[in-house]
Design an enzyme around this catalytic site. Structure first.
Site, mmCIF file in Angstrom:
data_model
loop_
_atom_site.group_PDB
_atom_site.id
_atom_site.type_symbol
_atom_site.label_atom_id
_atom_site.label_comp_id
_atom_site.label_asym_id
_atom_site.label_seq_id
_atom_site.Cartn_x
_atom_site.Cartn_y
_atom_site.Cartn_z
ATOM 1 N N GLN A 48 146.552 33.685 121.308
ATOM 2 C CA GLN A 48 147.995 33.441 121.315
ATOM 3 C C GLN A 48 148.427 32.930 122.696
ATOM 4 O O GLN A 48 148.112 33.552 123.710
ATOM 5 C CB GLN A 48 148.708 34.751 121.008
ATOM 6 C CG GLN A 48 150.210 34.611 120.896
ATOM 7 C CD GLN A 48 150.835 35.912 120.380
ATOM 8 O OE1 GLN A 48 150.733 36.957 121.011
ATOM 9 N NE2 GLN A 48 151.470 35.843 119.233
ATOM 10 N N LEU A 69 153.987 36.223 133.159
ATOM 11 C CA LEU A 69 154.947 35.990 132.093
ATOM 12 C C LEU A 69 156.396 36.003 132.551
ATOM 13 O O LEU A 69 156.796 36.879 133.322
ATOM 14 C CB LEU A 69 154.760 37.102 131.068
ATOM 15 C CG LEU A 69 154.834 36.704 129.614
ATOM 16 C CD1 LEU A 69 153.776 35.668 129.302
ATOM 17 C CD2 LEU A 69 154.610 37.934 128.752
ATOM 18 N N GLU A 84 160.416 36.599 127.190
ATOM 19 C CA GLU A 84 161.160 35.808 126.204
ATOM 20 C C GLU A 84 162.643 36.144 126.229
ATOM 21 O O GLU A 84 163.471 35.393 125.709
ATOM 22 C CB GLU A 84 160.598 36.069 124.805
ATOM 23 C CG GLU A 84 159.267 35.415 124.611
ATOM 24 C CD GLU A 84 158.739 35.514 123.199
ATOM 25 O OE1 GLU A 84 159.366 36.191 122.375
ATOM 26 O OE2 GLU A 84 157.695 34.908 122.926
ATOM 27 N N ARG A 103 149.674 37.119 116.266
ATOM 28 C CA ARG A 103 149.980 38.546 116.380
ATOM 29 C C ARG A 103 151.486 38.765 116.323
ATOM 30 O O ARG A 103 152.256 38.084 116.993
ATOM 31 C CB ARG A 103 149.460 39.071 117.715
ATOM 32 C CG ARG A 103 149.793 40.513 117.981
ATOM 33 C CD ARG A 103 149.188 40.956 119.301
ATOM 34 N NE ARG A 103 149.802 40.311 120.431
ATOM 35 C CZ ARG A 103 150.740 40.856 121.201
ATOM 36 N NH1 ARG A 103 151.182 42.074 120.944
ATOM 37 N NH2 ARG A 103 151.238 40.208 122.220
HETATM 38 P P1 FAD Z 1 143.194 46.803 128.424
HETATM 39 O O1 FAD Z 1 144.468 47.490 128.726
HETATM 40 O O2 FAD Z 1 143.018 45.379 128.796
HETATM 41 O O3 FAD Z 1 142.062 47.671 129.113
HETATM 42 C C1 FAD Z 1 140.746 47.197 129.233
HETATM 43 C C2 FAD Z 1 139.973 48.194 130.062
HETATM 44 O O4 FAD Z 1 138.604 47.809 130.089
HETATM 45 C C3 FAD Z 1 140.423 48.280 131.519
HETATM 46 O O5 FAD Z 1 140.386 49.625 131.894
HETATM 47 C C4 FAD Z 1 139.330 47.496 132.257
HETATM 48 O O6 FAD Z 1 139.192 47.920 133.589
HETATM 49 C C5 FAD Z 1 138.120 47.866 131.422
HETATM 50 N N1 FAD Z 1 136.984 46.933 131.528
HETATM 51 C C6 FAD Z 1 136.929 45.627 131.170
HETATM 52 N N2 FAD Z 1 135.701 45.131 131.423
HETATM 53 C C7 FAD Z 1 134.967 46.156 131.950
HETATM 54 C C8 FAD Z 1 133.627 46.273 132.417
HETATM 55 N N3 FAD Z 1 132.779 45.246 132.411
HETATM 56 N N4 FAD Z 1 133.229 47.464 132.915
HETATM 57 C C9 FAD Z 1 134.067 48.527 132.957
HETATM 58 N N5 FAD Z 1 135.343 48.474 132.507
HETATM 59 C C10 FAD Z 1 135.777 47.298 132.020
HETATM 60 N N6 FAD Z 1 151.572 44.393 123.166
HETATM 61 C C11 FAD Z 1 152.494 45.046 122.406
HETATM 62 O O7 FAD Z 1 152.175 45.612 121.368
HETATM 63 N N7 FAD Z 1 153.807 45.097 122.798
HETATM 64 C C12 FAD Z 1 154.259 44.496 123.935
HETATM 65 O O8 FAD Z 1 155.450 44.583 124.262
HETATM 66 C C13 FAD Z 1 153.311 43.773 124.742
HETATM 67 N N8 FAD Z 1 153.704 43.135 125.872
HETATM 68 C C14 FAD Z 1 152.768 42.499 126.653
HETATM 69 C C15 FAD Z 1 153.179 41.889 127.843
HETATM 70 C C16 FAD Z 1 152.250 41.277 128.677
HETATM 71 C C17 FAD Z 1 152.687 40.628 129.948
HETATM 72 C C18 FAD Z 1 150.887 41.265 128.304
HETATM 73 C C19 FAD Z 1 149.864 40.607 129.189
HETATM 74 C C20 FAD Z 1 150.472 41.864 127.116
HETATM 75 C C21 FAD Z 1 151.409 42.478 126.278
HETATM 76 N N9 FAD Z 1 151.006 43.121 125.087
HETATM 77 C C22 FAD Z 1 151.937 43.764 124.315
HETATM 78 C C23 FAD Z 1 149.577 43.215 124.713
HETATM 79 C C24 FAD Z 1 148.991 44.570 125.129
HETATM 80 O O9 FAD Z 1 149.486 44.950 126.392
HETATM 81 C C25 FAD Z 1 147.465 44.558 125.219
HETATM 82 O O10 FAD Z 1 146.921 43.929 124.109
HETATM 83 C C26 FAD Z 1 146.900 45.972 125.282
HETATM 84 O O11 FAD Z 1 147.486 46.676 126.335
HETATM 85 C C27 FAD Z 1 145.385 45.985 125.425
HETATM 86 O O12 FAD Z 1 144.964 47.307 125.656
HETATM 87 P P2 FAD Z 1 143.416 47.690 125.661
HETATM 88 O O13 FAD Z 1 143.313 49.140 125.940
HETATM 89 O O14 FAD Z 1 142.747 47.163 124.465
HETATM 90 O O15 FAD Z 1 142.806 46.860 126.876
#
Ligand code: FAD
Length: 576
Positions: A235, A251, A254, A385
């Site tokens: 996206q 960002l 919006e 999404r």
């Molecule tokens: P992440 O939070 O990305 O965590 C990944 C983890 O993996 C981190 O701890 C990182 O350090 C670790 N990691 C990665 N690679 C390694 C490695 N090789 N070794 C060890 N550790 C590693 N979603 C919504 O539903 N509502 C919203 O309002 C919304 N707003 C958003 C606004 C912005 C600006 C952005 C960027 C995203 C937004 N999203 C929103 C999307 C949402 O924030 C993310 O999809 C979500 O937080 C992802 O969470 P996660 O736990 O899957 O991964």
């Protein structure tokens, strides 16, 4: 003689964002031993950036809402590529996900009578997005970090995982190094939960942070024997900043358009008039991104290659009250006062809809004992999404997968290990550290991101994608000439060398699947195949260079299909 630490734990969770922490909490609440590791401070994971909110059909504002309607909206917005079972599991368990957060002390915005407030997000039939100001992700992350601390979940958040350890298609742990002092870690585990985020930093501009979302998930999963579903489905958000370079893609909410901001090209024209005359700037995210991209490609962009987003005609009080975060961000990053001047923006990679191929019921992968959750996984979002659905996915599958990993660990009679797999992981780091060439990791990362921005951005075509693959081959040849030099400040250079490999692998998967998807669907625009092809209602499953399979998606159940009517999004608030 590099120091190596050996740890052993029933379940290893890789990733300390919202998904990883929720899984770790589930395991700890069940009394199962767990270790969570991450490569960035747990209080500052990517999840903290989420602003607008989290979805669940609580019906606090619109009692007519239901999980089935939430499912219908999700599948419709996915352009039918979401897996109906995954969608059903998320929407039916969403209320439980919110309840869990409340139980952990999450400060949701509430109405005067105590109900959780819910607001509209684009393309939702009812108000179902719960929030906490425009810091929802930050509050969720804080809440989960606090709960994990109450449960004394051990967390190592300076540990970079370089390999999953697998024997005969069964995972038995992971290998990595400490980012500060380079100490190697062999972590033996019965089950591993991969919660390592997406691959949006494969593009030059991304709303993600530096050094996260670098495609580690893709690399770790594929080398372990798992597969990636729909990597091409990414996206793009219409409004990312162009500079400064190290914050490119940050960002601009919006809400800036929602509050009455105007989009103009370099000629000063409000170009949305030509793309969506009725909704203008309030059009949907994918349309606005496509329009801005088209203007830039047609030579009507700003000198730096963007378009203008202007809120300076709005009353100063409106900006200060309704857009404080945007105002502050622009002052901090560019010394630009948005009450006086327009913002230069361009589409920015925002979210990986594709990810590790998982089973809907427990998010298990093709590798026994290996699970994937959060943005690392796939199945819920298809080709687009629905805003707010990512955060709820973290909560729902964090819990379900935590339980599944616990049960899997309990069912194992013995852990099969392989000294050879550990030795290979060890050697891989040694070899990288021995490289003393003249190529710089950052330069090569930039080269891959340029390729993806040029050839696999908002609009793609066959010639560009093939050219992208050629250029990627050339950049990968330069990897042999890398110089990797950890210094007194830590092992960041080594981490970047691994990031680079993840990014390159994710780029290849994306280019190849984008070539294969010869249609335009949701976020995926092919200028040479501008129509949606109903026969391509399939998932593309990538298992390595040149290896893509098509996978059928089950039909949408009747009770959901009957609710998938046309949704009018024009009056809905745009907030994420
Ligand atoms: P992440 O939070 O990305 O965590 C990944 C983890 O993996 C981190 O701890 C990182 O350090 C670790 N990691 C990665 N690679 C390694 C490695 N090789 N070794 C060890 N550790 C590693 N979603 C919504 O539903 N509502 C919203 O309002 C919304 N707003 C958003 C606004 C912005 C600006 C952005 C960027 C995203 C937004 N999203 C929103 C999307 C949402 O924030 C993310 O999809 C979500 O937080 C992802 O969470 P996660 O736990 O899957 O991964």
């Amino acid at each position: 003689n590099v120091p190596e630490r050996r740890l052993s734990v029933p379940v290893l969770v890789i990733g300390t964002g919202g998904a990883g922490l929720r899984a770790a909490i589930e395991l700890a609440e069940r009394g199962v031993g767990v270790l969570a590791v991450g490569k960035r401070p747990k209080t500052d994971a990517h999840t903290t950036m989420a602003a607008g909110g989290i979805n669940a059909a609580l019906g606090t504002m619109d009692p007519e809402d239901s999980p089935l309607q939430h499912a219908a909206d999700t599948i419709k917005e996915s352009y039918l590529l979401a897996h109906p079972d995954t969608v059903r599991i998320v929407t039916e368990n969403a209320e439980r996900g919110i309840d869990d957060l409340v139980r952990y002390g999450m400060p949701f915005a509430r109405e005067a009578d105590g109900r959780i407030s819910q607001r509209f997000f684009g393309a939702h039939t009812w108000r179902r997005t719960a929030f906490s100001g425009d810091y929802t992700g930050l509050e969720i992350q804080r809440t989960l970090v606090r709960r994990a601390a109450e449960l004394a979940v051990p967390i190592l958040d300076t540990l970079y995982i370089t390999r999953l350890l697998v024997r005969d298609n069964v995972v038995f742990g992971a290998y990595g190094f400490d980012l500060n002092d380079g100490t190697r870690h062999v972590i033996h585990a019965d089950a591993v939960v991969l919660a390592t985020g997406g691959h949006t930093r494969t593009w030059r501009r991304t709303s993600s942070r530096r050094d996260e979302n670098t495609g580690d998930t893709f690399r770790l999963a594929v080398l372990a024997g798992a597969r990636i579903r729909d990597p091409e489905l990414v996206q793009f958000h219409p409004s990312g900043l162009l500079d400064p370079e190290d914050a490119a893609g940050t960002l601009v909410s919006e809400a800036a358009r929602g509050e009455g901001g105007h989009l103009r090209n370099a000629d000063g024209e409000r170009f949305m008039r030509r793309y969506d005359p009725e909704r203008m700037e309030l059009s949907t995210r994918d349309r606005v991104a496509l329009a801005a991209f088209t203007e830039i490609r047609a030579g009507r962009g700003t000198p730096k290659g963007g378009v203008w987003l202007d809120v300076s005609h709005l009353p100063r009080e409106t900006i200060m009250e309704r857009l404080p975060r945007v105002h502050r961000t622009l002052l901090e990053l560019q010394m630009l006062d948005i009450t006086e001047k327009p913002i230069e923006i361009a589409p920015t990679a925002h979210y990986s809809m594709g990810g590790v191929r998982v089973r809907p019921e427990d998010h298990g992968t093709d590798v026994e004992g290996l699970f994937a959750i959060g943005e690392a996984a796939s199945g819920l979002h298809g080709a687009n999404r629905l805003g707010g659905n990512s955060l709820i996915e973290l909560l729902v599958y964090g819990r379900i997968t935590g339980r599944a990993a616990a049960e899997y660990s309990a069912s194992l009679s013995a852990q099969q290990r392989s000294a050879r797999a550990v030795e290979e992981a060890r050697r891989e780091i040694d070899e990288l550290l021995a490289r003393d060439g003249r190529e710089n990791v950052r330069v090569l990362q930039r080269a891959v991101r340029d390729i993806m921005t040029e050839h696999a951005g908002v609009v793609r075509d066959e010639a560009g994608l093939l050219q992208g693959l050629l250029e990627l081959d050339e950049v990968e040849e330069r990897f042999a000439g890398l110089g990797v030099h950890p210094d007194i400040a830590g092992h960041q250079d080594l981490a970047h060398a691994f990031d680079l490999q993840g990014t390159a692998l994710a780029a290849r998967a994306t280019l190849e699947a984008a070539l294969e998807r010869r249609e335009t669907r949701g976020c995926h625009n092919r200028s040479d195949f501008p129509a949606l092809d109903p026969s391509l209602r399939v998932n593309l499953v990538w298992s390595g260079p040149g290896k893509i399979d098509r996978e059928e998606i089950p039909p949408v159940p009747d009770e959901i299909a009957s609710l998938m009517r046309e949704v009018d999004t024009s009056s809905h608030e745009l907030v994420e």
